[in-house]
Design a protein around this motif. Structure first.
Motif, mmCIF file in Angstrom:
data_model
loop_
_atom_site.group_PDB
_atom_site.id
_atom_site.type_symbol
_atom_site.label_atom_id
_atom_site.label_comp_id
_atom_site.label_asym_id
_atom_site.label_seq_id
_atom_site.Cartn_x
_atom_site.Cartn_y
_atom_site.Cartn_z
ATOM 1 N N LEU A 1 0.890 -1.248 0.117
ATOM 2 C CA LEU A 1 -0.100 -0.148 0.013
ATOM 3 C C LEU A 1 0.802 1.436 0.040
ATOM 4 C CD1 LEU A 1 -2.481 -1.094 2.724
ATOM 5 C CD2 LEU A 1 -3.001 -0.836 0.286
ATOM 6 N N GLN A 2 0.346 2.581 -0.594
ATOM 7 C CA GLN A 2 1.061 3.622 -0.496
ATOM 8 C C GLN A 2 0.641 4.216 1.010
ATOM 9 O OE1 GLN A 2 3.182 4.849 -2.728
ATOM 10 N NE2 GLN A 2 3.061 3.228 -4.093
ATOM 11 N N HIS A 3 1.704 4.773 1.714
ATOM 12 C CA HIS A 3 1.382 5.153 2.821
ATOM 13 C C HIS A 3 1.868 6.519 3.316
ATOM 14 C CE1 HIS A 3 2.606 5.695 7.367
ATOM 15 N NE2 HIS A 3 1.200 5.611 7.510
ATOM 16 N N ARG B 1 5.709 3.581 -0.396
ATOM 17 C CA ARG B 1 5.356 2.241 -0.806
ATOM 18 C C ARG B 1 5.619 1.222 0.472
ATOM 19 N NH1 ARG B 1 2.954 -0.502 -4.907
ATOM 20 N NH2 ARG B 1 3.434 -2.645 -5.089
ATOM 21 N N VAL B 2 4.871 0.778 1.089
ATOM 22 C CA VAL B 2 5.311 -0.051 2.371
ATOM 23 C C VAL B 2 4.443 -1.323 2.203
ATOM 24 C CG1 VAL B 2 5.692 1.920 3.835
ATOM 25 C CG2 VAL B 2 3.343 0.825 3.769
ATOM 26 N N THR C 1 -3.097 4.351 0.254
ATOM 27 C CA THR C 1 -3.715 4.112 -1.327
ATOM 28 C C THR C 1 -3.460 2.576 -1.692
ATOM 29 O OG1 THR C 1 -3.095 6.432 -1.762
ATOM 30 C CG2 THR C 1 -3.555 5.090 -3.733
ATOM 31 N N ALA C 2 -4.456 1.993 -2.335
ATOM 32 C CA ALA C 2 -4.353 0.661 -2.917
ATOM 33 C C ALA C 2 -4.135 0.816 -4.368
ATOM 34 C CB ALA C 2 -5.490 -0.125 -2.291
ATOM 35 N N ASP C 3 -3.621 -0.210 -4.817
ATOM 36 C CA ASP C 3 -3.407 -0.447 -6.326
ATOM 37 C C ASP C 3 -4.847 -0.478 -7.215
ATOM 38 O OD1 ASP C 3 -0.644 -0.324 -5.984
ATOM 39 O OD2 ASP C 3 -0.487 -2.508 -5.863
#
Length: 573
Positions: free
Chosen positions: A455-457, A467-468, A528-530
């Motif tokens: 996920l983007q954090h 991105r984590v 934020t998810a893909d």
């Protein structure tokens, strides 16, 4: 009726024509090759027993066909109008075809002797080369002509089956034809086995030449299972290279292209023994159609050209498992950045140093997997332990131990592996009384997670997202762990989900529609998810965790493994 009679006549004519050509070949073997070699052997150049061992009873076979079967067929065909049948002739002479059993049984030995003495004796080789250059040989080798008696009996069987299909049920020749077919079929069984061996030997010769004379290839015990081009994923990074894979019943050859106009086309880089080999079927969004082959000598991560090609490679491996101790595993640990193999690299102590490990890729970790210090390009660079495949810093890899899979040579290993391999102490025993920190939970826990994935954090809307690798472990299902990479042994931070508010972020320039946030007092986390589907899956789990309910493990489809749940994976898989 006239059409059926014409077809029967054509079959009988084909039998006669092929018999004449066959007798010519037998004459070449018996009266030319065998006779001239026997004459030279009489001079003491090489033993007469060698010639007898090569040609076996080819003289008796030649006599039978030239003096009995061929004259019988010629007489019958000249009288076809009054006696339109061949079953009675074959039934009378078919029992003599049992003499082929001796020839077929000796065939492998004959090929070995021929190859051996063509290399050992210059005069022996010169005689054969001289005869092969003659027009009567048709530019074919002695080996090719010697295969003809092996192929002849199955040819009789095929023609006779065709003859019986066209023969009326009430024809007086049917009983004789069926009787001869039964006898010939028994003889053909031995010949078919020899043909398959010869075809396999021919293929081994082609591979031998393709590899530039690689030793131990042309061996009757070697059986070619499958070969073909495939991509090999690099051990350290995400690059790939095209290789040629050759699978035998006892070994796997990993070959690399060699650019040459003639001759050798590939060079053998590594041999992997089939005994004890493990095949791991993997799922990876970035690299589709991948699987891993782990042998004692080397671990290869491969990418097939298609799903069907991947299944074909795995299928032949399953067939080999019936006769070798090959182990099949199916990986359920999907990951879009190499996280798909996180469980496969965990070695049991008894295997350490005996089997080549799968290396953790450089981009799968952001910190040393032993001391947990972050890597940087100047003072703390990445090194690989040759025993377990972990990525460690220079301090944690400043050890050397002999590894059995590498011929007991000294290799760079990490501290824990050094202690285990040398037996100086148990690496699992704590060196000091220091307790594990709350963040010191390996990202590999995703193998037993409720949900995991990238996920983007961000904690600040004005700053760019990072991105984590996010994990909600089964043993701590109310806490979200954030890692820099799927193989990190220490989390960057944790978010105790209980009491947080889950909000769907409105679409804006800063946040796409697949975004959501967690809010509690002044603490805010943006994610934020893909895809929208992945976002909904995360929201479904987190919404239960924030109110204290234990979320259930999500079961993704095969294509969603990158962000799905992961069932427990057996140790050492």
């Amino acid at each position: 009726e006239p059409i059926k009679e014409l077809k029967l006549y054509k079959i009988a004519s084909e039998l006669l024509q092929t018999e004449r050509a066959y007798v010519t070949r037998l004459y070449l073997l018996d009266q030319v090759f065998c006779t001239k070699l026997t004459e030279e052997a009489g001079k003491g150049t090489f033993p007469v027993e060698v010639v007898k061992g090569i040609f076996s009873n080819v003289g008796s076979i030649h006599t039978f066909h030239s003096q009995f079967l061929l004259p019988g067929l010629e007489t019958r065909m000249s009288q076809w109008d009054s006696t339109p049948r061949i079953g009675d002739i074959l039934a009378q002479l078919a029992p003599f075809l049992r003499m082929y059993a001796e020839y077929v049984k000796n065939f492998d030995n004959a090929m070995d002797l021929l190859k051996q003495w063509m290399e050992r004796s210059a005069q022996f080789n010169a005689i054969i080369q001289d005869i092969q250059s003659q027009e009567a040989c048709g530019n074919l080798t002695l080996q090719h002509h010697m295969l003809e008696p092996v192929q002849r009996v199955p040819r009789y069987e095929m023609l006779l089956k065709d003859y019986l299909k066209k023969l009326p049920e009430d024809d007086p020749d049917r009983s004789q034809a069926e009787k001869s077919l039964n006898i010939i079929s028994m003889a053909a069984t031995h010949s078919n086995t020899a043909i398959r061996k010869m075809e396999n030997l021919k293929k081994l010769m082609e591979i031998y030449e393709m590899l530039g004379g690689e030793e131990d290839i042309v061996n009757p015990s070697n059986e070619l299972i499958k070969e073909g081009q495939i991509l090999k994923l690099a051990a350290r990074n995400t690059s790939s290279m095209e290789i040629y894979l050759i699978l035998f019943n006892n070994m796997l050859l990993y070959c690399v292209p060699k650019f040459s106009l003639v001759g050798q086309r590939f060079t053998v880089r590594t041999r992997v023994g089939v005994e004890g080999m493990k095949v791991l079927e993997t799922s990876n969004d970035d690299y589709p159609h991948t699987f891993q082959v782990s042998g004692k000598e080397r671990t290869l991560e491969l990418q097939a050209s298609s799903e069907q090609d991947k299944e074909d490679w795995i299928k032949v491996s399953v067939l080999l498992s019936c006769s070798n101790n090959l182990v099949m595993h199916k990986d359920n640990c999907g990951g879009s950045q190499g996280g798909n193999l996180m469980c496969s690299c965990v070695f049991q102590k008894e295997e350490l140093g005996k089997r080549a490990p799968r290396w953790i890729r450089d981009n799968e970790v952001t910190m040393c997997m032993k001391c947990k210090e972050p890597f940087n390009p100047l003072t703390r660079r990445r090194h690989h332990c040759r025993a377990c495949g972990y990525v460690v810093c220079y301090k944690c890899s400043d050890y050397k131990a002999s590894l059995r899979y590498d011929g007991n040579k000294l290799n760079k290993v990490c501290k824990d592996c050094y202690f285990i391999l040398t037996g100086r102490m148990d690496a699992e025993e704590p060196v000091s009384g220091k307790k594990r920190g709350i963040l010191e939970v390996p990202a590999q826990v995703s193998g037993n997670s409720v949900l995991c994935g990238f996920l983007q954090h961000s904690t600040d809307r004005t700053k760019p997202c990072q991105r984590v690798w996010c994990v909600i472990p089964q043993h701590d299902a109310l806490v979200l762990y954030l890692y820099g990479a799927p193989q990190d042994v220490k989390a960057q931070c944790t978010i105790p989900l209980l009491g947080y508010q889950v909000e769907d972020v409105q679409r804006s320039l800063d946040h796409p529609p697949t975004s959501f946030r967690l809010r509690q007092s002044k603490s805010v986390h943006y994610f934020t998810a893909d895809t929208e589907e992945v976002k909904l899956r995360w929201l479904g789990v987190i919404c239960k965790a924030v109110i204290g309910e234990m979320p259930e493990c999500q079961t993704p489809d095969d294509g969603d493994l990158a962000n799905g749940c992961h069932e427990g994976v057996p140790d050492g898989s």
